[in-house]
Structures are given as structure tokens and as C-alpha cells.
Design a protein around this motif. Structure first.
Motif, PDB file in Angstrom:
ATOM      1  N   THR A   1       1.169   4.215 -15.254  1.00  0.00           N
ATOM      2  CA  THR A   1       1.697   5.472 -14.127  1.00  0.00           C
ATOM      3  C   THR A   1       2.466   5.063 -13.328  1.00  0.00           C
ATOM      4  O   THR A   1       3.602   5.690 -12.554  1.00  0.00           O
ATOM      5  CB  THR A   1       1.089   6.682 -13.761  1.00  0.00           C
ATOM      6  OG1 THR A   1       0.214   6.473 -13.177  1.00  0.00           O
ATOM      7  CG2 THR A   1       0.724   7.549 -15.358  1.00  0.00           C
ATOM      8  N   THR A   2       2.303   4.129 -12.657  1.00  0.00           N
ATOM      9  CA  THR A   2       2.835   3.145 -11.398  1.00  0.00           C
ATOM     10  C   THR A   2       4.729   2.744 -11.211  1.00  0.00           C
ATOM     11  O   THR A   2       5.031   2.880 -12.710  1.00  0.00           O
ATOM     12  CB  THR A   2       1.948   1.842 -10.641  1.00  0.00           C
ATOM     13  OG1 THR A   2       1.989   1.038 -11.436  1.00  0.00           O
ATOM     14  CG2 THR A   2       0.693   2.322 -11.177  1.00  0.00           C
ATOM     15  N   GLY A   3       4.797   2.525  -9.814  1.00  0.00           N
ATOM     16  CA  GLY A   3       6.284   1.923  -9.756  1.00  0.00           C
ATOM     17  C   GLY A   3       6.145   0.807 -10.475  1.00  0.00           C
ATOM     18  O   GLY A   3       7.825   0.052 -10.392  1.00  0.00           O
TER      19      GLY A   3
ATOM     20  N   CYS B   1      -4.726  -9.010  -1.234  1.00  0.00           N
ATOM     21  CA  CYS B   1      -3.454  -9.060  -1.859  1.00  0.00           C
ATOM     22  C   CYS B   1      -2.646  -8.665  -3.177  1.00  0.00           C
ATOM     23  O   CYS B   1      -3.539  -8.556  -4.590  1.00  0.00           O
ATOM     24  CB  CYS B   1      -3.015 -11.246  -2.398  1.00  0.00           C
ATOM     25  SG  CYS B   1      -3.238 -11.353  -0.499  1.00  0.00           S
ATOM     26  N   ASN B   2      -1.949  -7.439  -3.400  1.00  0.00           N
ATOM     27  CA  ASN B   2      -1.569  -6.767  -4.280  1.00  0.00           C
ATOM     28  C   ASN B   2      -0.525  -5.977  -4.386  1.00  0.00           C
ATOM     29  O   ASN B   2      -0.475  -5.842  -5.656  1.00  0.00           O
ATOM     30  CB  ASN B   2      -2.606  -5.267  -3.324  1.00  0.00           C
ATOM     31  CG  ASN B   2      -1.778  -3.662  -4.736  1.00  0.00           C
ATOM     32  OD1 ASN B   2      -2.601  -3.738  -5.675  1.00  0.00           O
ATOM     33  ND2 ASN B   2      -0.686  -3.276  -4.219  1.00  0.00           N
ATOM     34  N   ALA B   3       0.765  -6.208  -3.387  1.00  0.00           N
ATOM     35  CA  ALA B   3       2.312  -5.803  -3.389  1.00  0.00           C
ATOM     36  C   ALA B   3       2.202  -6.958  -5.089  1.00  0.00           C
ATOM     37  O   ALA B   3       1.953  -7.820  -5.523  1.00  0.00           O
ATOM     38  CB  ALA B   3       2.423  -6.122  -2.883  1.00  0.00           C
TER      39      ALA B   3
ATOM     40  N   ALA C   1       0.827  -0.754  -0.096  1.00  0.00           N
ATOM     41  CA  ALA C   1       0.243  -0.021  -0.276  1.00  0.00           C
ATOM     42  C   ALA C   1       0.721   1.501   0.167  1.00  0.00           C
ATOM     43  O   ALA C   1       0.479   1.898   0.247  1.00  0.00           O
ATOM     44  CB  ALA C   1      -1.061   0.141   0.976  1.00  0.00           C
ATOM     45  N   SER C   2       1.891   0.944  -0.072  1.00  0.00           N
ATOM     46  CA  SER C   2       2.863   2.475   0.158  1.00  0.00           C
ATOM     47  C   SER C   2       3.216   3.237  -1.876  1.00  0.00           C
ATOM     48  O   SER C   2       3.762   3.966  -1.984  1.00  0.00           O
ATOM     49  CB  SER C   2       4.618   2.124  -0.587  1.00  0.00           C
ATOM     50  OG  SER C   2       4.793   1.131  -0.474  1.00  0.00           O
ATOM     51  N   SER C   3       2.415   2.546  -2.470  1.00  0.00           N
ATOM     52  CA  SER C   3       2.982   3.642  -4.026  1.00  0.00           C
ATOM     53  C   SER C   3       1.216   2.497  -5.212  1.00  0.00           C
ATOM     54  O   SER C   3       0.453   1.520  -4.479  1.00  0.00           O
ATOM     55  CB  SER C   3       3.770   2.883  -4.522  1.00  0.00           C
ATOM     56  OG  SER C   3       4.031   1.959  -5.113  1.00  0.00           O
TER      57      SER C   3
ATOM     58  N   ALA D   1       7.461 -14.749 -16.232  1.00  0.00           N
ATOM     59  CA  ALA D   1       7.741 -14.340 -14.497  1.00  0.00           C
ATOM     60  C   ALA D   1       6.359 -13.781 -14.486  1.00  0.00           C
ATOM     61  O   ALA D   1       5.751 -14.278 -13.818  1.00  0.00           O
ATOM     62  CB  ALA D   1       9.505 -14.877 -14.296  1.00  0.00           C
ATOM     63  N   TYR D   2       6.835 -12.438 -14.316  1.00  0.00           N
ATOM     64  CA  TYR D   2       5.374 -11.662 -13.623  1.00  0.00           C
ATOM     65  C   TYR D   2       3.966 -11.933 -13.933  1.00  0.00           C
ATOM     66  O   TYR D   2       3.312 -12.417 -13.222  1.00  0.00           O
ATOM     67  CB  TYR D   2       5.818 -10.321 -14.668  1.00  0.00           C
ATOM     68  CG  TYR D   2       4.639  -9.420 -13.927  1.00  0.00           C
ATOM     69  CD1 TYR D   2       4.130  -8.516 -12.565  1.00  0.00           C
ATOM     70  CD2 TYR D   2       4.098  -8.777 -14.582  1.00  0.00           C
ATOM     71  CE1 TYR D   2       3.166  -7.670 -12.126  1.00  0.00           C
ATOM     72  CE2 TYR D   2       2.509  -8.557 -14.364  1.00  0.00           C
ATOM     73  CZ  TYR D   2       2.640  -7.888 -13.338  1.00  0.00           C
ATOM     74  OH  TYR D   2       1.348  -6.455 -12.897  1.00  0.00           O
ATOM     75  N   LYS D   3       3.270 -12.173 -15.050  1.00  0.00           N
ATOM     76  CA  LYS D   3       2.626 -13.083 -15.805  1.00  0.00           C
ATOM     77  C   LYS D   3       2.521 -14.074 -15.697  1.00  0.00           C
ATOM     78  O   LYS D   3       0.916 -14.025 -15.343  1.00  0.00           O
ATOM     79  CB  LYS D   3       2.608 -12.443 -17.705  1.00  0.00           C
ATOM     80  CG  LYS D   3       2.747 -11.171 -18.398  1.00  0.00           C
ATOM     81  CD  LYS D   3       3.225 -11.293 -19.692  1.00  0.00           C
ATOM     82  CE  LYS D   3       3.280 -10.412 -20.515  1.00  0.00           C
ATOM     83  NZ  LYS D   3       3.771  -9.618 -21.579  1.00  0.00           N
TER      84      LYS D   3
HETATM   85  P1  NDP Z   1       3.838  -0.105  -7.540  1.00  0.00           P
HETATM   86  O1  NDP Z   1       5.339  -0.900  -7.852  1.00  0.00           O
HETATM   87  O2  NDP Z   1       3.709   1.476  -7.372  1.00  0.00           O
HETATM   88  O3  NDP Z   1       3.153  -0.932  -6.230  1.00  0.00           O
HETATM   89  C1  NDP Z   1       3.497  -1.916  -6.326  1.00  0.00           C
HETATM   90  C2  NDP Z   1       3.680  -2.452  -4.319  1.00  0.00           C
HETATM   91  O4  NDP Z   1       4.480  -3.738  -3.712  1.00  0.00           O
HETATM   92  C3  NDP Z   1       4.385  -1.195  -3.696  1.00  0.00           C
HETATM   93  O5  NDP Z   1       4.079  -0.636  -2.504  1.00  0.00           O
HETATM   94  C4  NDP Z   1       5.509  -2.199  -3.765  1.00  0.00           C
HETATM   95  O6  NDP Z   1       6.885  -1.394  -2.493  1.00  0.00           O
HETATM   96  C5  NDP Z   1       5.235  -3.167  -3.086  1.00  0.00           C
HETATM   97  N1  NDP Z   1       5.993  -4.416  -3.032  1.00  0.00           N
HETATM   98  C6  NDP Z   1       7.023  -5.313  -4.332  1.00  0.00           C
HETATM   99  N2  NDP Z   1       7.850  -5.802  -3.579  1.00  0.00           N
HETATM  100  C7  NDP Z   1       6.990  -6.458  -1.660  1.00  0.00           C
HETATM  101  C8  NDP Z   1       7.812  -7.424  -0.739  1.00  0.00           C
HETATM  102  N3  NDP Z   1       8.237  -7.883  -1.205  1.00  0.00           N
HETATM  103  N4  NDP Z   1       6.950  -6.665   0.005  1.00  0.00           N
HETATM  104  C9  NDP Z   1       6.438  -6.125   0.012  1.00  0.00           C
HETATM  105  N5  NDP Z   1       5.955  -4.994  -0.699  1.00  0.00           N
HETATM  106  C10 NDP Z   1       6.118  -5.522  -1.510  1.00  0.00           C
HETATM  107  O7  NDP Z   1       2.744  -0.928  -8.635  1.00  0.00           O
HETATM  108  P2  NDP Z   1       1.155  -0.361  -8.623  1.00  0.00           P
HETATM  109  O8  NDP Z   1       0.457  -0.245  -8.168  1.00  0.00           O
HETATM  110  O9  NDP Z   1       1.502  -1.346 -10.079  1.00  0.00           O
HETATM  111  O10 NDP Z   1       0.392  -2.889  -8.138  1.00  0.00           O
HETATM  112  C11 NDP Z   1       0.156  -3.074  -8.013  1.00  0.00           C
HETATM  113  C12 NDP Z   1      -0.786  -4.388  -8.204  1.00  0.00           C
HETATM  114  O11 NDP Z   1      -2.191  -4.157  -9.528  1.00  0.00           O
HETATM  115  C13 NDP Z   1      -0.128  -5.694  -8.488  1.00  0.00           C
HETATM  116  O12 NDP Z   1      -0.267  -7.163  -8.022  1.00  0.00           O
HETATM  117  C14 NDP Z   1       0.111  -5.853  -9.766  1.00  0.00           C
HETATM  118  O13 NDP Z   1      -0.136  -6.907 -10.392  1.00  0.00           O
HETATM  119  C15 NDP Z   1      -1.637  -5.426 -10.564  1.00  0.00           C
HETATM  120  N6  NDP Z   1      -1.888  -4.792 -11.368  1.00  0.00           N
HETATM  121  C16 NDP Z   1      -1.316  -3.349 -12.057  1.00  0.00           C
HETATM  122  C17 NDP Z   1      -1.747  -2.673 -13.679  1.00  0.00           C
HETATM  123  C18 NDP Z   1      -0.965  -1.439 -14.330  1.00  0.00           C
HETATM  124  O14 NDP Z   1      -0.889  -1.413 -14.573  1.00  0.00           O
HETATM  125  N7  NDP Z   1      -0.129  -1.161 -13.169  1.00  0.00           N
HETATM  126  C19 NDP Z   1      -2.826  -3.467 -14.467  1.00  0.00           C
HETATM  127  C20 NDP Z   1      -2.789  -4.575 -14.050  1.00  0.00           C
HETATM  128  C21 NDP Z   1      -2.381  -5.262 -12.621  1.00  0.00           C
HETATM  129  P3  NDP Z   1       7.700  -0.650  -2.898  1.00  0.00           P
HETATM  130  O15 NDP Z   1       6.663   0.643  -2.355  1.00  0.00           O
HETATM  131  O16 NDP Z   1       8.873  -1.218  -1.456  1.00  0.00           O
HETATM  132  O17 NDP Z   1       8.342  -0.860  -4.030  1.00  0.00           O
END
Ligand code: NDP
Ligand code: LMG
Ligand code: PMR
Length: 399
Positions: free
Chosen positions: A310-312, A170-172, A94-96, A273-275
């Protein structure tokens, strides 16, 4: 040309292997995507909306979803509001990005205590402050999904707090599209599958009992999926495609030593691997549903929130990609969704009292209305889901 025109249309596009079509795609490859035997069928939004409710079996269908506006988050009925305690929801990562936007949307209702389960405590605290979340609506707790010890520690810490757990999200995730060599979790699993799937698998298995005990009017376990893991969509056909094969690499421990670092046993490819990990997420949700929905009343759900370009998530991609990807999704595919709107969508799956159906993969149409979407053949393969569950149990030490 025809293809680009099709991508630009705001209505839903289905590309069918057989059947009637309005637009033929040229015999051409798009980044290696063979479209030679595919035909495009453009449907009006009206026809589409009539269709989605029916949940028809459409094997071999490729579908592109489009959406640009925000959904309304429905609140609990006013009479329920008066008596309802605050819900407790855990959101990993939830940090980004999506996780943060969801936390913000839920915090704004004042009806949720959000447990932000993050690997970087300080970053999470700052992020919550930066989006204006009020202190009384959230708690940051340390969780590193790339370490099973950390997952267990997180669960212990949570239980010591003695607050009921009503919803787990479960989002990370991590995405390593440019990595030439695999990297590994603390236990030696390839990092993307280790974090996105195995870390979440252990976390949700451990918290299942806590969810069962919740006295909240609804309890939910939500695992974020994606279109790119679904090969029945155009996006899912951009190479490298997800494919778990016979799970031989996973069965061998995914450690790149005495087994492959890829689930299907092939050579390392970070994007694949991600997919693959997203396919695991969607299969896991369904297996949870089959095993536990009836006995527990928990709603198990997955979703594709739209392309949040635009996300991380794309932090490790090349700068040119990061520059072009958002306009590409905004103006060409129209699959783009802002972090804020995507957060409202996931918040809806967490809190909308009407989204109680279990075993569902939610998506949103161009008017930002949620609908039950169809998963690809592999992402809905019950036998594979069972096998994945059993191997994952062994890897995380539950069996
Ligand atoms: P971000 O990179 O912005 O967010 C991912 C988050 O996961 C960050 O808070 C990150 O922490 C955290 N994270 C990564 N590794 C770990 C770990 N080992 N332990 C705990 N936390 C961890 O990406 P999104 O917001 O885009 O992704 C969120 C979800 O959305 C994912 O499940 C992704 O697959 C899914 N998704 C995204 C899409 C997109 O277009 N962006 C499309 C479809 C699905 P930290 O801030 O410390 O890096
Ligand atoms: C690969 O990178 C990695 O190599 C691989 O390891 C793996 O990680 C894989 O799946 C992950 O990614 C490929 C990557 C790098 O990018 C692309 O494939 C391109 C993706 C998206 C960017 C497309 C840009 C399209 C240009 C549009 C510009 C925006 C315009 C908006 C204005 C609209 C006005 C109304 O490669 C690059 O990043 C190089 C990018 C070079 C772009 C080449 C053009 C691609 C054409 C895309 C065709 C799409 C449909 C037709 C539209 C054409 C419009 C020009
Ligand atoms: Mg994709 C309808 C079209 C559509 C949608 C909704 C997405 C979503 N993508 C679409 C089409 C295309 N993409 C096309 C035609 C191409 C070739 C130019 C293309 C390329 C592409 C790349 C290189 N797309 C990507 C990448 C990534 O690196 C992203 C990825 O695969 O991450 C795993 C990605 C994505 N496209 C999406 C979405 C949602 C992603 C992001 C990640 C995710 O699934 O979580």
C-alpha cells in the motif's frame, strides 16, 4: 492450479531446481517466468525454522516468504535503560511508507531521536504529526538523494548540530515501472539507481566516520533491500529480472548519453532499474561489512520487510495495478505486510540489542520472527560487490 495452491499456503515454499519435491509445477510461464524445470517443495514451519538458523548454501533455490503479524520490538534491558542516552537515528525517506512507520515505532519507545532525512520538508513535518510523533522525538532535515550536492550539504548541516550519529537507515527509494524513457539525477545518473544506490552510497560513506565515533552501545548502518532483487525467490523471477551484468553501463556513467542508462548496458526499463538498485543496496551492505565491520564494530545489515503493497512506492504504477496488488499479496501470495508491521520490523533491526550480527540480510517468517535469509547468487557475489564499490566511488567523487 498447483501453483496457485502453493502460493496460498501459509508455510514457506521452496522451489528447487533439483531434489525431492512434493508438488510439480506445470510446464507454463507466469508473466514470462519459466517454471518448466522447477519443482515445488512445501515444508512445514517446524522444519523451516530448524533450517533457517543453519544458513545452508542452497544454490538455485527459489523461496517465497510469508508473514502477516507484527513482531515485538525488544527494548534495551531495564538496567541499560537507566544509563543510556537517547539514540540518534537517521532515516532517509521517512515522509511516507516504511520510513514513516519505522520513525513512528521508534518514537513511541521514547528512546530515540529520529532524524527524518527527507526531500520534502513540509510533507515530512505533516507526516510526523499525522502519525502522532511527539516533537521531542524527531527532527526533520532536508535531504534530496537525487543530488550529490544535497547529500554533502545534509552531512555538513548534520555535523554542525554536533549530535552523535548512532544508526543510519538508508530507506528512501523511487520506482518508475511505467516510465518509457529514463529520467536523471542532478548529476545525470539514471534516477532509480542514482537515488536508491548512488545517493545512499555517498551518504553512508560520508557518515561512516561519524558512526565510528559514536559512543552508543551499538552502531548500525542499515540498507533496505528487497525480495524482488533476489532471483533465488519466486518474486525475484517476475520479469524484468534484476541483473547487473558486467556493470558496463554503470562504469560508463549511467547517463544515457555516451553510455546506457542501465547498469548492465541494456535498454532502459524502469522496473529493472529499481530491482538492479536493490541488488546494489544489498551488495553495498556486504562490502561495507567486509571492509569495515572488524575495525569499527559497526553492524551492517539489510532486510526485506515483507510486501508493503500500500505504500507510495507504487504511485507511478497503473491504477489497476494499485487496486489489485494489495489483495493479490494479501490473499494469494500471503506476502503482504501492513506499513505499521513493516515499520516494527525495521525498528527491530535498528534497536533490538540482540540483532548485532553484521553482514546479514534479515527477513521475517509467518510468525513474524526474524531470520537470516539467503541472498541470490548475484546479490552475494563478493567480486561484483567490490567492482560496484569501486565504480560507485568514482561516480560520486570519492575516488
Ligand atoms: P514510499 O514511496 O512510501 O517511501 C519512499 C520514500 O523515499 C518517500 O519518503 C520518498 O519521499 C523518499 N524519496 C524518494 N526519492 C527521494 C529523494 N530523491 N531524496 C530523498 N527521499 C526520497 O515507499 P516504501 O515505503 O515502500 O519504500 C521504502 C523502502 O522499502 C524502499 O527502499 C523500498 O525499496 C523498500 N521496499 C519496499 C517494499 C514494498 O513492498 N513497498 C518491499 C521491499 C522493500 P516523498 O515522500 O517526498 O515522496
Ligand atoms: C508490468 O505490469 C509493467 O507492464 C512492466 O512495465 C513492469 O513495470 C512490471 O514488474 C513490473 O509490471 C504488469 C502489471 C500490470 O501487473 C501484473 O503483472 C499483475 C500483478 C498483480 C496483480 C495480480 C492480480 C491478480 C488478481 C487477483 C485479484 C485479487 C483477488 C483477491 C481476492 C482473493 C480472494 C481469496 O497489469 C495489471 O495490473 C493487469 C492486471 C491483470 C490481472 C490479470 C490476472 C493476473 C493473474 C495473476 C496470476 C497470479 C497467480 C494466479 C492467481 C490468479 C487469480 C485470479
Ligand atoms: Mg510480486 C511469493 C510471491 C511474491 C512476493 C512475496 C512478491 C513481492 N511478489 C510475489 C509474486 C508475484 N508478483 C507474482 C506471482 C507476480 C505475477 C502476477 C507478481 C507480480 C508483481 C508485479 C507486477 N510483483 C510486483 C510487481 C511490481 O511492480 C512490484 C515490483 O516489482 O516492484 C519492483 C512487485 C512486488 N512483488 C513483491 C514485492 C515486495 C514487490 C514490490 C517491490 C519491492 O521489491 O520493493
Amino acid at each position: 492450479m498447483a501453483f496457485q495452491a502453493a502460493l496460498s499456503l501459509p508455510s514457506a515454499i521452496s522451489i528447487l531446481k533439483e531434489g525431492k519435491s512434493n508438488i510439480s509445477l506445470k510446464e507454463t510461464g507466469l508473466f514470462g517466468v519459466s517454471v518448466s524445470d522447477l519443482k515445488a517443495e512445501i515444508k512445514s514451519p517446524l522444519l523451516r525454522s530448524q533450517e533457517v538458523g543453519k544458513r545452508k548454501l542452497q544454490v538455485g533455490t527459489i523461496r517465497a516468504q510469508t508473514a502477516t503479524t507484527a513482531p515485538a520490538i525488544k527494548q534495551a534491558a531495564p538496567e541499560a535503560k537507566k544509563t543510556l542516552r537517547k539514540g540518534n537515528v537517521i532515516i532517509t525517506g521517512a515522509s511516507s511508507g516504511l520510513g514513516l512507520a519505522t520513525a513512528k515505532a521508534l518514537a513511541e519507545t521514547g528512546q530515540w531521536n529520529i532524524i527524518m532525512a527527507c526531500r520534502n520538508f513540509l510533507k515530512a513535518e505533516r507526516a510526523a504529526k499525522s502519525v502522532g510523533m511527539a516533537k521531542e522525538n524527531y527532527t526533520v532535515m532536508h535531504l534530496d538523494l537525487a543530488s550529490l550536492d544535497s547529500v554533502r550539504q545534509f552531512v555538513d548541516n548534520l555535523r554542525r548540530r554536533d549530535t552523535p550519529i548512532d544508526v543510519l537507515v538508508c530507506n528512501a527509494a523511487v520506482y518508475q515501472p511505467t516510465a518509457k524513457e529514463p529520467s536523471f539525477t542532478a548529476e545525470g545518473f539514471e534516477l532509480s539507481v542514482g537515488t536508491n544506490h548512488l545517493g545512499h552510497f555517498l551518504l553512508s560513506r560520508l557518515l561512516l566516520d561519524d558512526l565510528k565515533q559514536s559512543d552508543y552501545p551499538f552502531k548500525r548502518l542499515i540498507i533496505v533491500g528487497s525480495i524482488t532483487g533476489n532471483t533465488n525467490t519466486l518474486a525475484g523471477n517476475v520479469p524484468p529480472k534484476a541483473n547487473l551484468g558486467d556493470l558496463r553501463g554503470l562504469g560508463g556513467g549511467l547517463n544515457g548519453l555516451n553510455s546506457s542508462s542501465m547498469i548492465d548496458g541494456g535498454d532502459f526499463d524502469g522496473a529493472k532499474a529499481y530491482k538492479d538498485s536493490k541488488v546494489c543496496n544489498m551488495l553495498t551492505m556486504q562490502e561495507f561489512h567486509r571492509r569495515y565491520h572488524e575495525e569499527s564494530g559497526i553492524t551492517f545489515a539489510s532486510l526485506y520487510p515483507g510486501c508493503i503493497a500500500t505504500t507510495g512506492l507504487f504511485r507511478e504504477h497503473i491504477p489497476l495495478f494499485r487496486l489489485l496488488f494489495p489483495p493479490f499479496q494479501k490473499y494469494i501470495t500471503k506476502g503482504y505486510v501492513s506499513e505499521e508491521d513493516a515499520g516494527k520490523r525495521l525498528a527491530q533491526v535498528v534497536s533490538d540489542p540482540s540483532l548485532t550480527k553484521s553482514g546479514v540480510y534479515w527477513s521475517w517468517n509467518k510468525d513474524s520472527a526474524s531470520f537470516e535469509n539467503q541472498l541470490s547468487k548475484e546479490a552475494s557475489d563478493a567480486e561484483k560487490a567490490r567492482k560496484l564499490w569501486e565504480i560507485s566511488e568514482k561516480l560520486v567523487g570519492l575516488a
